[in-house]
Enzyme design. Structure first.
Site, PDB file in Angstrom:
ATOM      1  N   HIS A 222      -5.036 -23.215   2.448  1.00  0.00           N
ATOM      2  CA  HIS A 222      -6.006 -22.202   2.025  1.00  0.00           C
ATOM      3  C   HIS A 222      -7.445 -22.719   1.945  1.00  0.00           C
ATOM      4  O   HIS A 222      -8.387 -21.916   1.949  1.00  0.00           O
ATOM      5  CB  HIS A 222      -5.629 -21.644   0.654  1.00  0.00           C
ATOM      6  CG  HIS A 222      -4.336 -20.885   0.627  1.00  0.00           C
ATOM      7  ND1 HIS A 222      -4.089 -19.817   1.452  1.00  0.00           N
ATOM      8  CD2 HIS A 222      -3.217 -21.063  -0.139  1.00  0.00           C
ATOM      9  CE1 HIS A 222      -2.872 -19.346   1.191  1.00  0.00           C
ATOM     10  NE2 HIS A 222      -2.325 -20.090   0.243  1.00  0.00           N
TER      11      HIS A 222
ATOM     12  N   ASP B 118       5.055 -20.313   5.198  1.00  0.00           N
ATOM     13  CA  ASP B 118       4.752 -20.152   3.778  1.00  0.00           C
ATOM     14  C   ASP B 118       4.698 -18.662   3.442  1.00  0.00           C
ATOM     15  O   ASP B 118       4.335 -17.832   4.285  1.00  0.00           O
ATOM     16  CB  ASP B 118       3.394 -20.803   3.502  1.00  0.00           C
ATOM     17  CG  ASP B 118       3.098 -21.028   2.041  1.00  0.00           C
ATOM     18  OD1 ASP B 118       2.773 -20.035   1.353  1.00  0.00           O
ATOM     19  OD2 ASP B 118       3.144 -22.174   1.587  1.00  0.00           O
TER      20      ASP B 118
ATOM     21  N   HIS C 244       2.543 -17.226   1.740  1.00  0.00           N
ATOM     22  CA  HIS C 244       1.155 -16.792   1.659  1.00  0.00           C
ATOM     23  C   HIS C 244       0.435 -17.100   2.974  1.00  0.00           C
ATOM     24  O   HIS C 244       0.608 -18.174   3.548  1.00  0.00           O
ATOM     25  CB  HIS C 244       0.446 -17.495   0.497  1.00  0.00           C
ATOM     26  CG  HIS C 244       1.094 -17.228  -0.825  1.00  0.00           C
ATOM     27  ND1 HIS C 244       2.175 -17.967  -1.279  1.00  0.00           N
ATOM     28  CD2 HIS C 244       0.836 -16.311  -1.786  1.00  0.00           C
ATOM     29  CE1 HIS C 244       2.546 -17.506  -2.467  1.00  0.00           C
ATOM     30  NE2 HIS C 244       1.751 -16.502  -2.797  1.00  0.00           N
TER      31      HIS C 244
ATOM     32  N   ASP D 165       7.954 -21.403  -0.694  1.00  0.00           N
ATOM     33  CA  ASP D 165       7.804 -20.282  -1.628  1.00  0.00           C
ATOM     34  C   ASP D 165       8.330 -18.963  -1.087  1.00  0.00           C
ATOM     35  O   ASP D 165       8.311 -17.955  -1.795  1.00  0.00           O
ATOM     36  CB  ASP D 165       6.349 -20.132  -2.092  1.00  0.00           C
ATOM     37  CG  ASP D 165       5.346 -20.149  -0.960  1.00  0.00           C
ATOM     38  OD1 ASP D 165       5.754 -20.222   0.217  1.00  0.00           O
ATOM     39  OD2 ASP D 165       4.130 -20.102  -1.242  1.00  0.00           O
TER      40      ASP D 165
END
Length: 394
Positions: free
Chosen positions: A131, A167, A169, A250
């Site tokens: 990120h 992931d 996200h 996740d």
């Protein structure tokens, strides 16, 4: 070639703070669990170096690196630094190793690229912080080691580099960094309507990205459909000289920061498929906020890359590592289950393949077919016979 594991003692006891989702041990537990299973001999273990500030500026701005180092030294930030660089926030707090820890992850992925100059597999569970932006921290990430890894592979002279991100996200920092890069291809599979609320189906990052948002309850059968109907065909056509897999855990059902429903079988299947596709595979960590899910997933992936299976109950020493974990998060579905402490392999979580999946896959496949000039050009023996790294461009 024998896979290499890149780790560091800095992850043992290093924490973002007791209240933060990353208060849990992750990389250190993977190392302990792999060693308890006899899967991490000294011959395969490499201590991650800490990336030097100058090396980090291959992507990050010098001002940001200076601010990050200063924040660690002073253990404080000014309001101006917080506003400009995103340091000292709830997501990216000031903590004791806030420069050294991410710089170690960055050094690990750069080392992985160098170790794989002539081909092979490397696992860097401390990497995957996808990120971070060039000039600011973002989403628990202070440095964008996936981007630094991709740039290191490019510096070696590679001209077709693929990045796959599973992931929960969306990898907004990588998406922004790769915009328009002709030598790279990004594929991201992430939860729809989940922070950072980027990575829409139509976002192609200047033609270099395939973003696939998936619905809540995303299951193993759907992941397998995506892997074999989108990821593998696209990569076979792109013909990568290296693949970087961000293997965030996740998306596993028990994680508190997503609403997806994968088992760790999906992560193993993805890693093995990509290993057999390219002469170079670098597997990173990423998200993952349930300490048992993270440890079991990344250790199992490392084992699978080495041909190890862990079906059934684990040996006592390995169970001891898992039983020693604690977690201050409680709530429905968060109470530790017995099999989290006794096994590595999750039960399969199969289910229907929903229209959101099939339609998204078809749309992205059609877009890639219409725009990609790449095609396979190796002989019938495949890419494995061409593992030599080309000489860097002058």
């Amino acid at each position: 070639m024998t896979p290499r594991f890149i780790g560091s003692g800095i992850y043992r006891g290093s924490s973002y703070g007791a209240w933060h989702p990353l208060h849990i041990p992750r990389v250190s537990t993977v190392m302990d669990l792999a060693r308890a299973l006899g899967w991490l001999p000294l011959s395969q273990y490499h201590t991650s170096p800490r990336a030097k500030p100058k090396a980090l500026t291959s992507f990050h701005t010098p001002d940001y690196i200076t601010a990050l180092m200063k924040a660690e030294a002073l253990q404080a930030v000014t309001d101006a630094t917080r506003a400009r660089h995103g340091l000292g926030t709830t997501a990216n707090p000031v903590f004791a190793e806030m420069f050294r820890r991410p710089a170690t992850g960055a050094g690990g992925v750069m080392l992985a690229a160098e170790l794989l100059r002539d081909g092979g597999v490397a696992h860097v569970p401390g990497g995957g912080t996808h990120h971070a932006m060039a000039d600011r921290a973002n989403g628990f990430c202070y440095l964008n080691d996936p981007v630094l890894c991709l740039l290191a592979l490019r510096q070696m002279g590679l001209t077709r580099i693929a990045y796959v991100d599973i992931d929960a996200h969306h990898c907004d920092g990588v998406n922004a960094a790769l915009a328009g890069a002709p030598d790279m291809l990004m594929i991201s599979i992430h939860e729809d309507r989940r922070w950072p609320y980027t990575g829409a189906l139509g976002d192609d990052a200047g033609g270099r990205a395939l973003n696939l948002p998936v619905p809540r309850g995303f299951n193993d059968t759907e992941m397998r459909h995506i892997l074999h109907q989108l990821v593998m065909p696209v990569l076979e056509r792109f013909d990568p000289q290296a693949v970087v897999l961000q293997c965030g855990s996740d998306a596993i059902e028990e994680d508190p920061l997503s609403r997806l429903a994968l088992s760790n079988n999906a992560h193993v299947e993805t890693a093995l498929a990509l290993r057999d596709l390219s002469p170079r595979l670098i597997v990173l960590g990423g998200g993952g906020y349930n300490p048992w899910s993270v440890a079991r997933c990344w250790t199992r992936v490392w084992g699978a890359l080495n041909g190890h299976m862990a079906e059934g109950p684990l040996p006592d020493a390995a169970q001891g590592v898992l039983r020693a974990l604690t977690w201050n998060r409680r709530g429905a579905g968060r109470t530790p289950l017995d099999h989290w402490k006794t096994t590595l392999n999750d039960p399969a979580r199969e289910g229907p393949v929903r229209p959101e999946i099939t339609d998204g896959v078809a749309s992205l496949h059609a877009r890639f077919d219409a725009t990609s000039p790449h095609s396979r050009h190796h002989g019938p023996q495949g890419r494995k016979k061409t593992a030599q790294c080309p000489a860097p461009s002058p």
